[in-house]
Enzyme design. Structure first.
Site, PDB file in Angstrom:
ATOM      1  CD  GLU A 106      51.150  -4.272   0.598  1.00 45.31           C
ATOM      2  OE1 GLU A 106      50.548  -5.226   1.129  1.00 45.31           O
ATOM      3  OE2 GLU A 106      51.453  -4.262  -0.609  1.00 45.31           O
ATOM      4  CB  SER A 155      50.601  -1.232   6.499  1.00 43.59           C
ATOM      5  OG  SER A 155      50.295  -2.339   5.685  1.00 43.59           O
ATOM      6  CE1 TYR A 166      47.967   1.889   2.637  1.00 45.54           C
ATOM      7  CE2 TYR A 166      49.222  -0.158   2.659  1.00 45.54           C
ATOM      8  CZ  TYR A 166      48.365   0.731   3.286  1.00 45.54           C
ATOM      9  OH  TYR A 166      47.918   0.459   4.561  1.00 45.54           O
ATOM     10  CD  GLN A 182      44.368   4.696  -1.940  1.00 45.92           C
ATOM     11  OE1 GLN A 182      43.461   3.892  -1.596  1.00 45.92           O
ATOM     12  NE2 GLN A 182      45.467   4.281  -2.504  1.00 45.92           N
TER      13      GLN A 182
HETATM   14  P1  NAP Z   1      39.591   2.126   5.443  1.00 47.05           P
HETATM   15  O1  NAP Z   1      38.396   1.339   5.851  1.00 47.05           O
HETATM   16  O2  NAP Z   1      39.949   2.235   4.015  1.00 47.05           O
HETATM   17  O3  NAP Z   1      39.416   3.602   6.054  1.00 47.05           O
HETATM   18  C1  NAP Z   1      40.240   4.658   5.639  1.00 47.05           C
HETATM   19  C2  NAP Z   1      39.755   5.927   6.321  1.00 47.05           C
HETATM   20  O4  NAP Z   1      40.586   7.027   5.895  1.00 47.05           O
HETATM   21  C3  NAP Z   1      38.313   6.305   5.972  1.00 47.05           C
HETATM   22  O5  NAP Z   1      37.692   6.859   7.111  1.00 47.05           O
HETATM   23  C4  NAP Z   1      38.517   7.382   4.900  1.00 47.05           C
HETATM   24  O6  NAP Z   1      37.437   8.276   4.782  1.00 47.05           O
HETATM   25  C5  NAP Z   1      39.741   8.086   5.477  1.00 47.05           C
HETATM   26  N1  NAP Z   1      40.422   8.916   4.481  1.00 47.05           N
HETATM   27  C6  NAP Z   1      40.877   8.528   3.255  1.00 47.05           C
HETATM   28  N2  NAP Z   1      41.439   9.564   2.618  1.00 47.05           N
HETATM   29  C7  NAP Z   1      41.331  10.635   3.450  1.00 47.05           C
HETATM   30  C8  NAP Z   1      41.686  11.994   3.353  1.00 47.05           C
HETATM   31  N3  NAP Z   1      42.282  12.497   2.255  1.00 47.05           N
HETATM   32  N4  NAP Z   1      41.415  12.823   4.400  1.00 47.05           N
HETATM   33  C9  NAP Z   1      40.786  12.340   5.511  1.00 47.05           C
HETATM   34  N5  NAP Z   1      40.419  11.069   5.655  1.00 47.05           N
HETATM   35  C10 NAP Z   1      40.683  10.218   4.637  1.00 47.05           C
HETATM   36  O7  NAP Z   1      40.887   1.572   6.199  1.00 47.05           O
HETATM   37  P2  NAP Z   1      40.995   0.609   7.481  1.00 47.05           P
HETATM   38  O8  NAP Z   1      40.994  -0.790   7.009  1.00 47.05           O
HETATM   39  O9  NAP Z   1      40.063   1.063   8.526  1.00 47.05           O
HETATM   40  O10 NAP Z   1      42.502   0.911   7.941  1.00 47.05           O
HETATM   41  C11 NAP Z   1      42.793   1.975   8.839  1.00 47.05           C
HETATM   42  C12 NAP Z   1      44.256   2.376   8.694  1.00 47.05           C
HETATM   43  O11 NAP Z   1      45.080   1.253   8.974  1.00 47.05           O
HETATM   44  C13 NAP Z   1      44.660   2.831   7.298  1.00 47.05           C
HETATM   45  O12 NAP Z   1      45.651   3.809   7.462  1.00 47.05           O
HETATM   46  C14 NAP Z   1      45.268   1.602   6.654  1.00 47.05           C
HETATM   47  O13 NAP Z   1      46.184   1.985   5.674  1.00 47.05           O
HETATM   48  C15 NAP Z   1      45.939   0.972   7.864  1.00 47.05           C
HETATM   49  N6  NAP Z   1      46.073  -0.476   7.849  1.00 47.05           N
HETATM   50  C16 NAP Z   1      45.002  -1.269   7.608  1.00 47.05           C
HETATM   51  C17 NAP Z   1      45.125  -2.653   7.657  1.00 47.05           C
HETATM   52  C18 NAP Z   1      43.951  -3.561   7.409  1.00 47.05           C
HETATM   53  O14 NAP Z   1      44.179  -4.748   7.164  1.00 47.05           O
HETATM   54  N7  NAP Z   1      42.724  -3.065   7.512  1.00 47.05           N
HETATM   55  C19 NAP Z   1      46.374  -3.219   7.980  1.00 47.05           C
HETATM   56  C20 NAP Z   1      47.445  -2.364   8.240  1.00 47.05           C
HETATM   57  C21 NAP Z   1      47.296  -1.000   8.196  1.00 47.05           C
HETATM   58  P3  NAP Z   1      36.159   7.951   3.812  1.00 47.05           P
HETATM   59  O15 NAP Z   1      35.252   7.056   4.636  1.00 47.05           O
HETATM   60  O16 NAP Z   1      35.595   9.303   3.553  1.00 47.05           O
HETATM   61  O17 NAP Z   1      36.701   7.259   2.606  1.00 47.05           O
HETATM   62  O1  G4F Z   2      42.480  -7.551   0.408  1.00 50.62           O
HETATM   63  P1  G4F Z   2      43.606  -6.907  -0.296  1.00 50.62           P
HETATM   64  O2  G4F Z   2      43.294  -5.816  -1.254  1.00 50.62           O
HETATM   65  O3  G4F Z   2      44.620  -6.433   0.845  1.00 50.62           O
HETATM   66  P2  G4F Z   2      46.165  -6.031   0.820  1.00 50.62           P
HETATM   67  O4  G4F Z   2      46.638  -5.645  -0.511  1.00 50.62           O
HETATM   68  O5  G4F Z   2      46.911  -7.115   1.513  1.00 50.62           O
HETATM   69  O6  G4F Z   2      46.155  -4.696   1.703  1.00 50.62           O
HETATM   70  C1  G4F Z   2      45.415  -4.633   2.913  1.00 50.62           C
HETATM   71  O7  G4F Z   2      46.226  -5.076   3.975  1.00 50.62           O
HETATM   72  C2  G4F Z   2      47.380  -4.245   4.241  1.00 50.62           C
HETATM   73  C3  G4F Z   2      48.127  -4.893   5.415  1.00 50.62           C
HETATM   74  O8  G4F Z   2      49.050  -5.830   4.920  1.00 50.62           O
HETATM   75  C4  G4F Z   2      46.889  -2.856   4.588  1.00 50.62           C
HETATM   76  F1  G4F Z   2      47.954  -2.074   4.924  1.00 50.62           F
HETATM   77  C5  G4F Z   2      46.125  -2.269   3.421  1.00 50.62           C
HETATM   78  O9  G4F Z   2      45.626  -0.996   3.779  1.00 50.62           O
HETATM   79  C6  G4F Z   2      44.943  -3.189   3.106  1.00 50.62           C
HETATM   80  O10 G4F Z   2      44.047  -3.134   4.189  1.00 50.62           O
HETATM   81  O11 G4F Z   2      44.437  -8.019  -1.099  1.00 50.62           O
HETATM   82  C7  G4F Z   2      44.912  -9.185  -0.460  1.00 50.62           C
HETATM   83  C8  G4F Z   2      45.467 -10.124  -1.508  1.00 50.62           C
HETATM   84  C9  G4F Z   2      46.452  -9.470  -2.478  1.00 50.62           C
HETATM   85  O12 G4F Z   2      47.551 -10.319  -2.642  1.00 50.62           O
HETATM   86  C10 G4F Z   2      45.681  -9.364  -3.790  1.00 50.62           C
HETATM   87  O13 G4F Z   2      46.496  -9.445  -4.953  1.00 50.62           O
HETATM   88  O14 G4F Z   2      44.380 -10.579  -2.318  1.00 50.62           O
HETATM   89  C11 G4F Z   2      44.777 -10.570  -3.672  1.00 50.62           C
HETATM   90  N1  G4F Z   2      43.578 -10.481  -4.514  1.00 50.62           N
HETATM   91  C12 G4F Z   2      43.189 -11.440  -5.399  1.00 50.62           C
HETATM   92  N2  G4F Z   2      42.081 -11.044  -6.029  1.00 50.62           N
HETATM   93  C13 G4F Z   2      42.705  -9.459  -4.564  1.00 50.62           C
HETATM   94  C14 G4F Z   2      41.755  -9.809  -5.531  1.00 50.62           C
HETATM   95  N3  G4F Z   2      42.635  -8.287  -3.890  1.00 50.62           N
HETATM   96  C15 G4F Z   2      41.589  -7.458  -4.146  1.00 50.62           C
HETATM   97  N4  G4F Z   2      41.481  -6.312  -3.469  1.00 50.62           N
HETATM   98  N5  G4F Z   2      40.643  -7.758  -5.120  1.00 50.62           N
HETATM   99  C16 G4F Z   2      40.689  -8.928  -5.838  1.00 50.62           C
HETATM  100  O15 G4F Z   2      39.833  -9.189  -6.679  1.00 50.62           O
END
Ligand code: NAP
Ligand code: G4F
Length: 343
Positions: free
Chosen positions: A132, A130, A153, A88
């Site tokens: 985060e 992450s 998270y 999540q």
């Molecule tokens: P995402 O697009 O939100 O994808 C999350 C994936 O997890 C989806 O395939 C989702 O399936 C699956 N999932 C969620 N709940 C699950 C459950 N209960 N059982 C099995 N699968 C489940 O995330 P992402 O951006 O690709 O990120 C990939 C990973 O990297 C995540 O762990 C995220 O926290 C971490 N991360 C992301 C970032 C970033 O900036 N993108 C940075 C640091 C770390 P559904 O398609 O069915 O929802």
């Molecule tokens: O795009 P965001 O929701 O990403 P956030 O919270 O940084 O988290 C993402 O990056 C993490 C890595 O650092 C991952 F681990 C995590 O899974 C995810 O992929 O928000 C970025 C920033 C925040 O500060 C938020 O408060 O954008 C600000 N923001 C402002 N307006 C918003 C909005 N975020 C979202 N989602 N929606 C808004 O309307």
């Protein structure tokens, strides 16, 4: 042929990673959740034909909250590499669903580590940690920066991070934490801020919408391109020994800057279209993330290839194509304007 098991294969990173590994001739197994609507849009192009006996992508229904299944998959597939990306992953939503986030994002990692330990399979494990987790820690954050998590998270990811370290030490698992800073793409989920901005701004450009509602515009993030970041995941698992790595661009930009760039590139006035809705603010915010990826640069030879501006251009171009198709379908009366649930 190497075998990889990917949790979160239907997500942004899972889809890019599956593409990368197919290009390296891997057989791919992915964990997929049952959903009432199709949730495989990001990976559908990876099947030439789903029924093709030569296909190298296999999907397995399951859930990170069910440990027995994860043990069965590990034993039956015996993957050479496990990329644990499922979570999540939405920070704002984790405040609404802290228990669920702890279960799936935190304990989900432990369940897979236990599956590896119990089955005794020889595999290499990647944990999607992450930036985060750094939370309130000042920039430039690196592998030695103490964590100060600011959301349920982030707390769940810190738990998972230490479990990975513990299993590496206690059971000699080849397990790595990739501490990835924010990475985006045209496949980014539409409720994350960058994609929300490019998606809505292009709809405004095409006359499909008029307003974009956002929360905190002053937060700063180190944004890179997801395609570059999955390459780093793979490189970590090809090393001689397991370790933890920060993956980042080293630049930081505010949400406001991202908005202004997108609207300027589309020749739109953001002052006329962008509004603040307090519901998008978080109870505790991470003000600034800016990573120092020197270790990954030196040891893995990894560096980001796509710049901040190129990333924005790429996202605008892809979302413009979607908005044009939506306009055609709306004018033909096939679809109505969608007012999606906020996040
Ligand atoms: P995402 O697009 O939100 O994808 C999350 C994936 O997890 C989806 O395939 C989702 O399936 C699956 N999932 C969620 N709940 C699950 C459950 N209960 N059982 C099995 N699968 C489940 O995330 P992402 O951006 O690709 O990120 C990939 C990973 O990297 C995540 O762990 C995220 O926290 C971490 N991360 C992301 C970032 C970033 O900036 N993108 C940075 C640091 C770390 P559904 O398609 O069915 O929802
Ligand atoms: O795009 P965001 O929701 O990403 P956030 O919270 O940084 O988290 C993402 O990056 C993490 C890595 O650092 C991952 F681990 C995590 O899974 C995810 O992929 O928000 C970025 C920033 C925040 O500060 C938020 O408060 O954008 C600000 N923001 C402002 N307006 C918003 C909005 N975020 C979202 N989602 N929606 C808004 O309307």
């Amino acid at each position: 042929m190497k075998k990889a098991f990917i949790t979160g294969i239907t997500g942004q990173d899972g889809s890019y990673l599956a593409e990368l590994l197919l290009g390296k001739n891997y057989e791919i197994h992915g964990l997929i959740r049952r959903s009432s609507t199709f949730n495989t849009d990001r990976i559908d192009h990876l099947y030439k034909d789903f029924h093709d006996p030569e296909a190298r992508v296999y999907l397995h229904y399951g859930d990170l909250s069910v440990s027995g299944q994860l043990t069965d998959f590990s034993y039956n597939i015996k993957p050479d590499e496990i990329y644990h990306l499922g979570a999540q992953s939405h920070v704002r939503v984790s405040f609404d669903m802290p228990e669920y986030t702890g279960d799936v994002t935190g304990l989900g990692t432990l369940r897979i580590l236990e599956a590896i330990r119990k089955t005794g399979i020889k595999t290499r494990f990647y944990q999607a940690s992450s930036s985060e987790m750094f939370g309130a820690a000042p920039p430039l954050q690196n592998e030695l920066t103490p964590f100060q998590p600011r959301s349920p998270y982030a707390v769940a990811k810190v738990y998972a991070y230490y479990m990975v370290k513990n299993y590496r030490d206690a059971y000699r698992l080849f397990a790595c934490n990739g501490i990835l800073f924010n990475h985006e793409s045209p496949r980014r989920g539409e409720t994350f801020v960058t994609r929300k901005i490019t998606r809505t701004a292009t709809q405004i450009k095409m006359g499909l919408k008029d307003k974009l509602y956002l929360g905190n515009l002053e937060a700063k993030r180190d944004w890179g391109y997801a395609g570059d970041y999955v390459e780093a995941m793979w490189r970590m698992l090809q090393e001689d020994s397991p370790d933890d790595y920060v993956i980042a661009t080293g630049e930081t930009h505010s949400v406001r800057e991202f908005v202004e760039k997108v609207f300027t590139k589309l020749d739109l006035d953001d002052k006329k279209h962008v509004f603040i809705d307090a519901r998008y603010f978080r109870p505790t915010e991470v003000d600034i993330l800016q990573g120092d990826a020197s270790k990954a640069r030196q040891r893995l030879g990894w560096r980001p290839k796509v710049s901040f501006d190129q990333l924005i251009d790429m996202m605008i171009e892809a979302d413009m194509e979607i908005a044009k198709k939506e306009k055609t379908l709306m004018e033909a009366g096939y679809i109505d304007q969608k007012n999606r649930c906020p996040a």
